[in-house]
Design a protein around this motif. Structure first.
Motif, PDB file in Angstrom:
ATOM      1  N   LEU A 121      91.064  56.334  15.800  1.00 29.83           N
ATOM      2  CA  LEU A 121      90.529  57.336  16.701  1.00 29.83           C
ATOM      3  C   LEU A 121      91.632  58.639  16.507  1.00 29.83           C
ATOM      4  O   LEU A 121      91.085  59.688  16.433  1.00 29.83           O
ATOM      5  CB  LEU A 121      90.967  56.964  18.286  1.00 29.83           C
ATOM      6  N   ILE A 122      92.854  58.511  16.279  1.00 29.11           N
ATOM      7  CA  ILE A 122      93.994  59.382  15.720  1.00 29.11           C
ATOM      8  C   ILE A 122      93.623  59.700  14.550  1.00 29.11           C
ATOM      9  O   ILE A 122      93.466  61.242  14.318  1.00 29.11           O
ATOM     10  CB  ILE A 122      95.283  58.847  15.899  1.00 29.11           C
ATOM     11  N   GLU A 123      93.224  59.331  13.680  1.00 31.42           N
ATOM     12  CA  GLU A 123      92.897  59.500  12.178  1.00 31.42           C
ATOM     13  C   GLU A 123      91.557  60.549  12.311  1.00 31.42           C
ATOM     14  O   GLU A 123      91.535  61.674  11.638  1.00 31.42           O
ATOM     15  CB  GLU A 123      92.631  58.550  11.228  1.00 31.42           C
ATOM     16  N   ALA A 124      90.638  60.020  13.118  1.00 34.89           N
ATOM     17  CA  ALA A 124      89.374  60.919  13.332  1.00 34.89           C
ATOM     18  C   ALA A 124      89.852  62.218  13.847  1.00 34.89           C
ATOM     19  O   ALA A 124      89.260  63.444  13.356  1.00 34.89           O
ATOM     20  CB  ALA A 124      88.383  60.211  14.189  1.00 34.89           C
ATOM     21  N   ALA A 125      90.596  62.312  15.091  1.00 31.83           N
ATOM     22  CA  ALA A 125      90.949  63.574  15.530  1.00 31.83           C
ATOM     23  C   ALA A 125      91.805  64.621  14.818  1.00 31.83           C
ATOM     24  O   ALA A 125      91.665  65.752  14.555  1.00 31.83           O
ATOM     25  CB  ALA A 125      91.696  63.413  16.620  1.00 31.83           C
ATOM     26  N   LYS A 126      92.725  64.026  13.698  1.00 23.32           N
ATOM     27  CA  LYS A 126      93.322  64.880  12.664  1.00 23.32           C
ATOM     28  C   LYS A 126      92.313  65.308  11.653  1.00 23.32           C
ATOM     29  O   LYS A 126      92.427  66.315  11.238  1.00 23.32           O
ATOM     30  CB  LYS A 126      94.503  63.825  12.256  1.00 23.32           C
ATOM     31  N   SER A 127      91.525  64.391  11.255  1.00 22.54           N
ATOM     32  CA  SER A 127      90.515  64.952  10.246  1.00 22.54           C
ATOM     33  C   SER A 127      89.493  66.171  10.654  1.00 22.54           C
ATOM     34  O   SER A 127      89.135  66.864   9.877  1.00 22.54           O
ATOM     35  CB  SER A 127      89.485  63.683   9.763  1.00 22.54           C
ATOM     36  N   PHE A 128      89.623  66.169  12.193  1.00 28.61           N
ATOM     37  CA  PHE A 128      88.520  67.283  12.726  1.00 28.61           C
ATOM     38  C   PHE A 128      89.459  68.447  12.690  1.00 28.61           C
ATOM     39  O   PHE A 128      89.132  69.694  13.414  1.00 28.61           O
ATOM     40  CB  PHE A 128      88.004  67.046  14.009  1.00 28.61           C
ATOM     41  N   GLY A 129      90.955  68.291  12.509  1.00 31.19           N
ATOM     42  CA  GLY A 129      91.707  69.552  12.406  1.00 31.19           C
ATOM     43  C   GLY A 129      92.433  69.734  14.027  1.00 31.19           C
ATOM     44  O   GLY A 129      93.187  70.664  14.029  1.00 31.19           O
ATOM     45  N   ALA A 130      92.447  68.790  14.740  1.00 31.46           N
ATOM     46  CA  ALA A 130      93.399  68.727  15.712  1.00 31.46           C
ATOM     47  C   ALA A 130      94.789  68.790  15.584  1.00 31.46           C
ATOM     48  O   ALA A 130      95.484  68.270  14.771  1.00 31.46           O
ATOM     49  CB  ALA A 130      93.035  67.491  16.731  1.00 31.46           C
ATOM     50  N   SER A 131      95.619  69.378  16.480  1.00 33.90           N
ATOM     51  CA  SER A 131      97.257  69.613  16.075  1.00 33.90           C
ATOM     52  C   SER A 131      97.718  68.122  16.735  1.00 33.90           C
ATOM     53  O   SER A 131      96.910  67.311  17.469  1.00 33.90           O
ATOM     54  CB  SER A 131      97.625  70.947  17.128  1.00 33.90           C
ATOM     55  N   ASN A 132      98.955  68.102  16.502  1.00 32.22           N
ATOM     56  CA  ASN A 132      99.545  66.842  17.023  1.00 32.22           C
ATOM     57  C   ASN A 132      99.582  66.739  18.582  1.00 32.22           C
ATOM     58  O   ASN A 132      99.453  65.932  19.303  1.00 32.22           O
ATOM     59  CB  ASN A 132     101.106  66.858  16.527  1.00 32.22           C
ATOM     60  N   LEU A 133      99.807  68.055  19.293  1.00 29.96           N
ATOM     61  CA  LEU A 133      99.761  68.058  20.699  1.00 29.96           C
ATOM     62  C   LEU A 133      98.346  67.655  21.256  1.00 29.96           C
ATOM     63  O   LEU A 133      98.241  66.964  22.147  1.00 29.96           O
ATOM     64  CB  LEU A 133     100.172  69.464  21.013  1.00 29.96           C
ATOM     65  N   GLN A 134      97.344  68.242  20.567  1.00 30.32           N
ATOM     66  CA  GLN A 134      95.936  67.946  21.011  1.00 30.32           C
ATOM     67  C   GLN A 134      95.564  66.333  20.605  1.00 30.32           C
ATOM     68  O   GLN A 134      94.843  65.860  21.502  1.00 30.32           O
ATOM     69  CB  GLN A 134      94.968  68.704  20.139  1.00 30.32           C
ATOM     70  N   VAL A 135      96.016  66.131  19.703  1.00 25.62           N
ATOM     71  CA  VAL A 135      95.997  64.525  19.674  1.00 25.62           C
ATOM     72  C   VAL A 135      96.454  63.715  20.487  1.00 25.62           C
ATOM     73  O   VAL A 135      95.880  62.645  21.102  1.00 25.62           O
ATOM     74  CB  VAL A 135      96.414  64.015  18.096  1.00 25.62           C
ATOM     75  N   PHE A 136      97.811  64.102  20.858  1.00 27.66           N
ATOM     76  CA  PHE A 136      98.557  63.211  21.751  1.00 27.66           C
ATOM     77  C   PHE A 136      97.605  63.316  23.130  1.00 27.66           C
ATOM     78  O   PHE A 136      97.519  62.472  23.853  1.00 27.66           O
ATOM     79  CB  PHE A 136      99.953  63.603  21.994  1.00 27.66           C
ATOM     80  N   PHE A 137      97.462  64.601  23.658  1.00 28.71           N
ATOM     81  CA  PHE A 137      96.859  64.740  24.997  1.00 28.71           C
ATOM     82  C   PHE A 137      95.735  64.482  25.262  1.00 28.71           C
ATOM     83  O   PHE A 137      94.952  63.926  26.186  1.00 28.71           O
ATOM     84  CB  PHE A 137      97.381  65.913  25.617  1.00 28.71           C
ATOM     85  N   LYS A 138      94.697  64.796  24.246  1.00 27.05           N
ATOM     86  CA  LYS A 138      93.354  64.552  24.072  1.00 27.05           C
ATOM     87  C   LYS A 138      92.696  63.304  23.431  1.00 27.05           C
ATOM     88  O   LYS A 138      91.478  62.982  23.792  1.00 27.05           O
ATOM     89  CB  LYS A 138      92.645  65.733  23.402  1.00 27.05           C
ATOM     90  N   VAL A 139      93.677  62.502  22.767  1.00 23.65           N
ATOM     91  CA  VAL A 139      93.090  61.224  22.465  1.00 23.65           C
ATOM     92  C   VAL A 139      93.943  59.892  22.887  1.00 23.65           C
ATOM     93  O   VAL A 139      93.497  59.157  23.650  1.00 23.65           O
ATOM     94  CB  VAL A 139      93.246  61.201  20.666  1.00 23.65           C
ATOM     95  N   LEU A 140      95.130  60.055  22.593  1.00 18.62           N
ATOM     96  CA  LEU A 140      96.275  59.054  22.860  1.00 18.62           C
ATOM     97  C   LEU A 140      96.283  58.823  24.612  1.00 18.62           C
ATOM     98  O   LEU A 140      96.290  57.833  25.024  1.00 18.62           O
ATOM     99  CB  LEU A 140      97.517  59.296  22.498  1.00 18.62           C
ATOM    100  N   VAL A 141      96.337  60.006  25.227  1.00 14.46           N
ATOM    101  CA  VAL A 141      96.571  60.055  26.779  1.00 14.46           C
ATOM    102  C   VAL A 141      95.342  59.393  27.399  1.00 14.46           C
ATOM    103  O   VAL A 141      95.390  58.667  28.230  1.00 14.46           O
ATOM    104  CB  VAL A 141      97.221  61.368  27.284  1.00 14.46           C
TER     105      VAL A 141
END
Length: 162
Positions: A121-141
């Protein structure tokens, strides 16, 4: 002294003080534990911003504080409590060691929940161009949020049952 006097003059005020201490120490420890878990998750070896020194330091600090017996922690941080609150006796003074004692437990539980999120899920969010902050709060949290409420209640019962 009658039972009514016992309840109204001793038991109920003490119960109120206990609930205030539990509420505020839990609230503060949850916020501090969440912030620590963010830093731990960010800086772990395969985290979003790996930093071995910061991770090892915080990891060791959390493990050290978790291993302290609570009564020793109260005595050890009494100068800090006096500096922060102005006294070592009372409700406000009790909140400080309770918070510092609970924070590492909550941080470790939150960190474990964050680490259980599927790395794909983290890798997918990064591949869509999400920043680290977006990955953390919109995926991880979002993915790790569901188990947190039971974890906090479980910790409360475990910690207050000492």
């Amino acid at each position: 002294m009658s039972y009514f006097d016992l309840f109204t003059k001793i038991l109920f005020p003490s119960l109120k003080e206990t609930l205030v201490m539990v509420f505020f120490s839990t609230l503060l420890a949850t916020v501090a534990g969440f912030l620590l878990s963010i830093v731990l998750t960010y800086t772990k070896e395969n985290g979003l911003k790996p930093n071995k020194i910061v991770y090892k330091f915080l990891d060791a600090l959390i493990n050290i504080i978790r291993s302290f017996p609570f009564i020793i922690l109260i005595v050890a941080i009494s100068p800090f409590t006096r500096l922060l609150v102005g006294t070592t006796i009372g409700i406000q003074a009790a909140i400080v060691p309770l918070t510092l004692g609970m924070t590492p437990f909550i941080a470790r539980l939150f960190e474990n929940n964050l680490n259980e999120v599927n790395p794909n899920l983290i890798e997918a969010a990064k591949s869509f161009g999400a920043s680290n902050l977006q990955v953390f709060f919109k995926v991880l949290v979002v993915e790790a949020f569901q188990p947190w409420l039971p974890v906090v209640f479980c910790l409360l019962f475990r910690y207050w049952g000492r």
